[in-house]
Design a protein around this motif. Structure first.
Motif, PDB file in Angstrom:
ATOM      1  N   VAL A   1       0.840  -1.144   0.066  1.00  0.00           N
ATOM      2  CA  VAL A   1       0.083   0.055  -0.075  1.00  0.00           C
ATOM      3  C   VAL A   1       0.868   1.350  -0.018  1.00  0.00           C
ATOM      4  O   VAL A   1       2.064   1.130   0.259  1.00  0.00           O
ATOM      5  N   GLU A   2       0.421   2.276  -0.313  1.00  0.00           N
ATOM      6  CA  GLU A   2       0.962   3.623  -0.596  1.00  0.00           C
ATOM      7  C   GLU A   2       1.098   4.538   0.448  1.00  0.00           C
ATOM      8  O   GLU A   2       1.712   5.668   0.455  1.00  0.00           O
ATOM      9  N   SER A   3       0.361   4.245   1.737  1.00  0.00           N
ATOM     10  CA  SER A   3       0.357   5.346   2.746  1.00  0.00           C
ATOM     11  C   SER A   3       0.113   4.742   3.884  1.00  0.00           C
ATOM     12  O   SER A   3      -0.372   3.504   4.118  1.00  0.00           O
ATOM     13  N   GLY A   4       0.280   5.555   4.982  1.00  0.00           N
ATOM     14  CA  GLY A   4      -0.045   4.782   6.478  1.00  0.00           C
ATOM     15  C   GLY A   4      -1.528   4.715   6.446  1.00  0.00           C
ATOM     16  O   GLY A   4      -2.193   3.948   7.070  1.00  0.00           O
ATOM     17  N   ARG A   5      -2.229   5.566   5.862  1.00  0.00           N
ATOM     18  CA  ARG A   5      -3.685   5.584   5.984  1.00  0.00           C
ATOM     19  C   ARG A   5      -4.272   4.357   5.442  1.00  0.00           C
ATOM     20  O   ARG A   5      -5.080   3.720   5.930  1.00  0.00           O
ATOM     21  N   ARG A   6      -3.720   4.173   4.309  1.00  0.00           N
ATOM     22  CA  ARG A   6      -4.276   2.918   3.527  1.00  0.00           C
ATOM     23  C   ARG A   6      -3.879   1.597   4.331  1.00  0.00           C
ATOM     24  O   ARG A   6      -4.714   0.588   4.234  1.00  0.00           O
ATOM     25  N   ALA A   7      -2.697   1.635   5.124  1.00  0.00           N
ATOM     26  CA  ALA A   7      -2.337   0.479   5.884  1.00  0.00           C
ATOM     27  C   ALA A   7      -3.232   0.430   6.889  1.00  0.00           C
ATOM     28  O   ALA A   7      -3.764  -0.753   7.287  1.00  0.00           O
ATOM     29  N   LEU A   8      -3.641   1.300   7.559  1.00  0.00           N
ATOM     30  CA  LEU A   8      -4.576   1.324   8.518  1.00  0.00           C
ATOM     31  C   LEU A   8      -6.041   1.047   7.968  1.00  0.00           C
ATOM     32  O   LEU A   8      -6.841   0.021   8.829  1.00  0.00           O
ATOM     33  N   GLN A   9      -6.287   1.359   6.970  1.00  0.00           N
ATOM     34  CA  GLN A   9      -7.539   0.539   6.284  1.00  0.00           C
ATOM     35  C   GLN A   9      -7.672  -0.765   6.154  1.00  0.00           C
ATOM     36  O   GLN A   9      -8.411  -1.459   6.428  1.00  0.00           O
ATOM     37  N   TYR A  10      -6.457  -1.255   5.714  1.00  0.00           N
ATOM     38  CA  TYR A  10      -6.276  -2.470   5.452  1.00  0.00           C
ATOM     39  C   TYR A  10      -6.164  -3.312   6.595  1.00  0.00           C
ATOM     40  O   TYR A  10      -6.955  -4.534   6.586  1.00  0.00           O
ATOM     41  N   LEU A  11      -5.736  -2.779   7.768  1.00  0.00           N
ATOM     42  CA  LEU A  11      -5.678  -3.595   9.201  1.00  0.00           C
ATOM     43  C   LEU A  11      -7.155  -3.150   9.853  1.00  0.00           C
ATOM     44  O   LEU A  11      -7.156  -3.938  10.885  1.00  0.00           O
ATOM     45  N   GLY A  12      -7.696  -2.442   9.479  1.00  0.00           N
ATOM     46  CA  GLY A  12      -8.925  -2.246   9.987  1.00  0.00           C
ATOM     47  C   GLY A  12      -9.064  -1.308  11.258  1.00  0.00           C
ATOM     48  O   GLY A  12     -10.094  -1.442  12.015  1.00  0.00           O
ATOM     49  N   LEU A  13      -8.134  -0.529  11.322  1.00  0.00           N
ATOM     50  CA  LEU A  13      -7.793   0.435  12.304  1.00  0.00           C
ATOM     51  C   LEU A  13      -8.109   2.063  11.785  1.00  0.00           C
ATOM     52  O   LEU A  13      -7.924   2.825  12.801  1.00  0.00           O
ATOM     53  N   ASP A  14      -9.025   2.177  10.876  1.00  0.00           N
ATOM     54  CA  ASP A  14      -9.365   3.527  10.344  1.00  0.00           C
ATOM     55  C   ASP A  14     -10.620   3.931  10.893  1.00  0.00           C
ATOM     56  O   ASP A  14     -10.967   5.239  10.949  1.00  0.00           O
ATOM     57  N   GLY A  15     -11.413   3.174  11.587  1.00  0.00           N
ATOM     58  CA  GLY A  15     -12.480   3.148  12.104  1.00  0.00           C
ATOM     59  C   GLY A  15     -13.875   3.643  11.182  1.00  0.00           C
ATOM     60  O   GLY A  15     -14.901   4.108  11.699  1.00  0.00           O
ATOM     61  N   GLU A  16     -13.623   3.273  10.051  1.00  0.00           N
ATOM     62  CA  GLU A  16     -14.586   3.350   8.916  1.00  0.00           C
ATOM     63  C   GLU A  16     -15.144   2.176   8.722  1.00  0.00           C
ATOM     64  O   GLU A  16     -14.580   1.082   8.599  1.00  0.00           O
ATOM     65  N   LYS A  17     -16.322   2.125   8.300  1.00  0.00           N
ATOM     66  CA  LYS A  17     -17.201   0.851   8.081  1.00  0.00           C
ATOM     67  C   LYS A  17     -16.694   0.219   6.575  1.00  0.00           C
ATOM     68  O   LYS A  17     -16.790  -0.734   6.226  1.00  0.00           O
ATOM     69  N   SER A  18     -15.874   1.171   5.630  1.00  0.00           N
ATOM     70  CA  SER A  18     -15.703   1.016   4.301  1.00  0.00           C
ATOM     71  C   SER A  18     -14.214   0.327   4.436  1.00  0.00           C
ATOM     72  O   SER A  18     -13.739   0.176   3.475  1.00  0.00           O
TER      73      SER A  18
END
Length: 192
Positions: free
Chosen positions: A42-59
């Motif tokens: 992945v290209e960013s820390g935010r995308r990593a958090l999304q992948y790991l399910g740590l972004d707090g969003e349902k998407s």
């Protein structure tokens, strides 16, 4: 132990590689695949958090059923640094046991210390090479074998082999007659 790990365990090793540079991401991805690892890049820390399910969003993309065994992240990225990503991962009760390796093209000792103290497994100075990746894979696999006894062991600067990226870049040039023990002493840094 070494690279004689069972092929079943090696096939299950899944690495999340995080780097804003497409070239660096492709290099790390290639090195990991050569080392028999599954890779999600992945290209960013935010995308990593999304992948790991740590972004707090349902998407969130979520784990997609793949367990992440190692996270390798660049330190300097726009939006969220590798250090900030490390802190978020280590503050998660579900993910804190996943080893995180920070990579950087800059060898700033204060940065290295801060990352290791925050819980990074290791700090590698770019360019990362195949021997670094194989050594990391072996450390992680060895950690699984020794999990009941020891858990993950954080790598310290003085424990690095003289052939690792970090040790190579931090060891001052010596004359051809310098002994191996003198070179090893250059790797130790005083604790403040």
């Amino acid at each position: 132990m070494g690279s004689d790990c069972s092929s079943v365990v090696a096939e299950e090793l899944h690495v999340l590689a995080v780097d804003d540079s497409l070239v660096d991401r492709k290099v790390i991805e290639r090195l990991l695949k050569i080392s028999s690892c599954k890779v999600t890049a992945v290209e960013s820390g935010r995308r990593a958090l999304q992948y790991l399910g740590l972004d707090g969003e349902k998407s969130s993309v979520g784990f997609d059923g793949l367990k992440v065994n190692l996270i390798m992240t660049d330190y300097s990225m726009p939006g969220m640094t590798g250090y900030e990503l490390l802190k978020k991962i280590k503050s998660s009760s579900n993910l804190r046991e996943i080893p995180v390796v920070i990579m950087s093209s800059e060898k700033v000792l204060a940065r290295i210390d801060r990352c290791l103290e925050e819980g990074a497994q290791e700090f590698l100075v770019k360019p990362v090479n195949l021997s670094d990746v194989k050594r990391l894979r072996d450390i992680i696999l060895q950690g699984y074998e020794n999990d009941e006894d020891k858990g993950y062991q954080k790598r310290k600067l003085q424990d690095l082999s003289p052939t690792s990226s970090l040790a190579r870049d931090l060891t001052p040039l010596k004359s051809a007659s310098a002994s191996a023990s003198a070179q090893q002493s250059c790797l130790k840094r005083p604790r403040l």
